[in-house]
Design an enzyme around this catalytic site. Structure first.
Site, PDB file in Angstrom:
ATOM      1  N   GLU A  42       0.818  -1.213   0.000  1.00  0.00           N
ATOM      2  CA  GLU A  42       0.000   0.000   0.000  1.00  0.00           C
ATOM      3  C   GLU A  42       0.855   1.268   0.000  1.00  0.00           C
ATOM      4  O   GLU A  42       0.523   2.241  -0.672  1.00  0.00           O
ATOM      5  CB  GLU A  42      -0.962   0.004   1.184  1.00  0.00           C
ATOM      6  CG  GLU A  42      -2.021  -1.106   1.133  1.00  0.00           C
ATOM      7  CD  GLU A  42      -2.917  -1.024  -0.091  1.00  0.00           C
ATOM      8  OE1 GLU A  42      -2.956   0.025  -0.749  1.00  0.00           O
ATOM      9  OE2 GLU A  42      -3.573  -2.031  -0.403  1.00  0.00           O
ATOM     10  N   TYR A 125      -7.158   6.301   3.250  1.00  0.00           N
ATOM     11  CA  TYR A 125      -7.214   5.191   2.302  1.00  0.00           C
ATOM     12  C   TYR A 125      -6.433   3.985   2.822  1.00  0.00           C
ATOM     13  O   TYR A 125      -6.958   2.868   2.919  1.00  0.00           O
ATOM     14  CB  TYR A 125      -6.679   5.588   0.906  1.00  0.00           C
ATOM     15  CG  TYR A 125      -6.333   4.343   0.136  1.00  0.00           C
ATOM     16  CD1 TYR A 125      -7.343   3.547  -0.391  1.00  0.00           C
ATOM     17  CD2 TYR A 125      -5.017   3.883   0.047  1.00  0.00           C
ATOM     18  CE1 TYR A 125      -7.055   2.346  -1.016  1.00  0.00           C
ATOM     19  CE2 TYR A 125      -4.718   2.688  -0.572  1.00  0.00           C
ATOM     20  CZ  TYR A 125      -5.737   1.923  -1.101  1.00  0.00           C
ATOM     21  OH  TYR A 125      -5.457   0.729  -1.689  1.00  0.00           O
ATOM     22  N   ASP A 143     -10.489   4.665  -2.905  1.00  0.00           N
ATOM     23  CA  ASP A 143      -9.347   5.307  -3.551  1.00  0.00           C
ATOM     24  C   ASP A 143      -9.847   6.001  -4.813  1.00  0.00           C
ATOM     25  O   ASP A 143     -11.052   6.067  -5.065  1.00  0.00           O
ATOM     26  CB  ASP A 143      -8.262   4.270  -3.873  1.00  0.00           C
ATOM     27  CG  ASP A 143      -8.636   3.437  -5.076  1.00  0.00           C
ATOM     28  OD1 ASP A 143      -9.846   3.243  -5.305  1.00  0.00           O
ATOM     29  OD2 ASP A 143      -7.744   2.979  -5.799  1.00  0.00           O
ATOM     30  N   CYS A 198     -12.648   0.586 -16.040  1.00  0.00           N
ATOM     31  CA  CYS A 198     -13.282   1.901 -15.925  1.00  0.00           C
ATOM     32  C   CYS A 198     -12.198   2.953 -15.680  1.00  0.00           C
ATOM     33  O   CYS A 198     -12.177   3.641 -14.665  1.00  0.00           O
ATOM     34  CB  CYS A 198     -14.291   1.879 -14.771  1.00  0.00           C
ATOM     35  SG  CYS A 198     -15.409   3.300 -14.740  1.00  0.00           S
ATOM     36  N   CYS A 205     -15.668   0.044 -21.876  1.00  0.00           N
ATOM     37  CA  CYS A 205     -17.043  -0.285 -21.477  1.00  0.00           C
ATOM     38  C   CYS A 205     -17.517  -1.616 -22.065  1.00  0.00           C
ATOM     39  O   CYS A 205     -18.399  -2.268 -21.494  1.00  0.00           O
ATOM     40  CB  CYS A 205     -17.975   0.837 -21.868  1.00  0.00           C
ATOM     41  SG  CYS A 205     -17.573   2.415 -21.074  1.00  0.00           S
ATOM     42  N   CYS A 214     -24.880   0.577 -15.626  1.00  0.00           N
ATOM     43  CA  CYS A 214     -24.086   1.790 -15.408  1.00  0.00           C
ATOM     44  C   CYS A 214     -24.920   3.034 -15.707  1.00  0.00           C
ATOM     45  O   CYS A 214     -25.432   3.221 -16.816  1.00  0.00           O
ATOM     46  CB  CYS A 214     -22.847   1.769 -16.298  1.00  0.00           C
ATOM     47  SG  CYS A 214     -21.850   3.285 -16.164  1.00  0.00           S
TER      48      CYS A 214
END
Length: 295
Positions: A42, A125, A143, A198, A205, A214
């Site tokens: 992270e 986060y 995030d 995305c 898509c 969506c």
DNA sequence: TAGCCGTGGCA
DNA sequence: TTGCCAAGGCT
């Protein structure tokens, strides 16, 4: 049975199914990965792409498999090993984080979000990411990818509004499955969807598992109409570039780097001094006899 | 709180 | 080439 406001998350179901089938095989997602391994990943992934983190992460954990092992070496060793991942203050914070875990938590990465938030370099986060991914705690992890996915799929907007912690967490909570295992998977899956499908530019898509539901797609892909983020400042010629040059020199050297050597790095002496002073103030460089070294 | 903080890949 | 973007956090 009455309808309830917190919908049963058809989004999470579809995204989790997609994730289980086609997620990238990343080592910090393997079941055997330690909480410390999650923490290191992270830190490294804060503003640095996966492809650049992968080899560094593996080397780091082979060298420092526990918080105590990292805490036992000077912070400068962490900065040197950080190499060119960027934002070297993260290396300093990761080292400080290891020291705190070793000294105040018995060498065990905390599972509690508030305890994690108290650690150096761990913000909203990362605290939730560690709690969720290392310990399976059911907390929303938000995030930049998640914010974008929710903005599009749920709000029907091309881009998320400027970050607002409480609202963003509530938006993710509304989609989070009640089951802890599904919630943990969805936290990872929503991020993965934002990272590989995305995406900010040119979203795929046709590959999206939730294209059918969506809101952005249903609305005909309306363009973003909110406030623009400030453009990133030019890097070439910036103090950041000069700091980077100095740090590269300090990492490569094993004896103090002299002022004369630093002077050869950049033509503008005033800017060079400003950058060096900044590094000294940040603790990324320290004055040694006749020059400067890593801490 | 908005600005700052590295580095590299990609369109 | 230039600008945008990348699993943020700190002050």
């Amino acid at each position: 049975m009455p309808e309830i406001a917190t919908a049963p998350a058809p989004v999470a179901g579809a995204v989790n199914a997609w994730f289980r089938k086609s997620a990238r095989p990343l080592p910090w997602r393997e079941p055997g990965c330690s909480p410390w391994g999650i923490v290191v990943s992270e830190f490294m992934l804060q503003q640095t792409p996966v492809a650049r983190v992968l080899p560094q992460w593996q080397a780091w954990l082979e060298r420092w498999p526990t918080p105590a092992s990292l805490a036992a070496v000077p912070s400068g060793e962490a900065v040197r090993a950080w190499n060119r991942l960027g934002y070297p203050r993260r290396a300093l914070w990761l080292h400080a984080c290891a020291v705190t875990i070793a000294e105040q938590h018995g060498g065990v990465v905390p599972a509690d979000v508030d305890e994690l938030l108290a650690l150096p370099g761990i913000g909203p986060y990362t605290a939730r990411a560690v709690a969720a991914f290392a310990y399976g705690i059911r907390v929303p992890v938000v995030d930049t990818n998640v914010r974008r996915v929710l903005a599009r799929a749920i709000d029907g907007r091309a881009e998320p509004a400027p970050p607002a912690a409480a609202r963003d967490l509530a938006a993710m909570s509304a989609q989070l499955p009640a089951d802890a295992t599904e919630a943990r998977v969805f936290n990872a899956a929503a991020m993965e969807l934002g990272a590989v499908v995305c995406t900010a530019r040119a979203p795929r898509c046709d590959e999206c598992p939730i294209a059918a539901v969506c809101a952005w797609r249903a609305a005909g892909y309306p363009a973003y109409d909110g406030p623009r983020r400030a453009a990133q400042k030019k890097y070439e010629g910036s103090d950041r570039q000069v700091r980077g040059l100095i740090m590269r020199e300090l990492r490569a050297a094993h004896i103090p780097v002299t002022d004369a050597e630093l002077a050869g790095l950049w033509p503008d002496a005033a800017q060079l001094t400003r950058a060096l002073d900044g590094l000294l103030a940040d603790g990324l460089a320290v004055a040694a006899d006749g020059g400067y070294t890593l801490p």
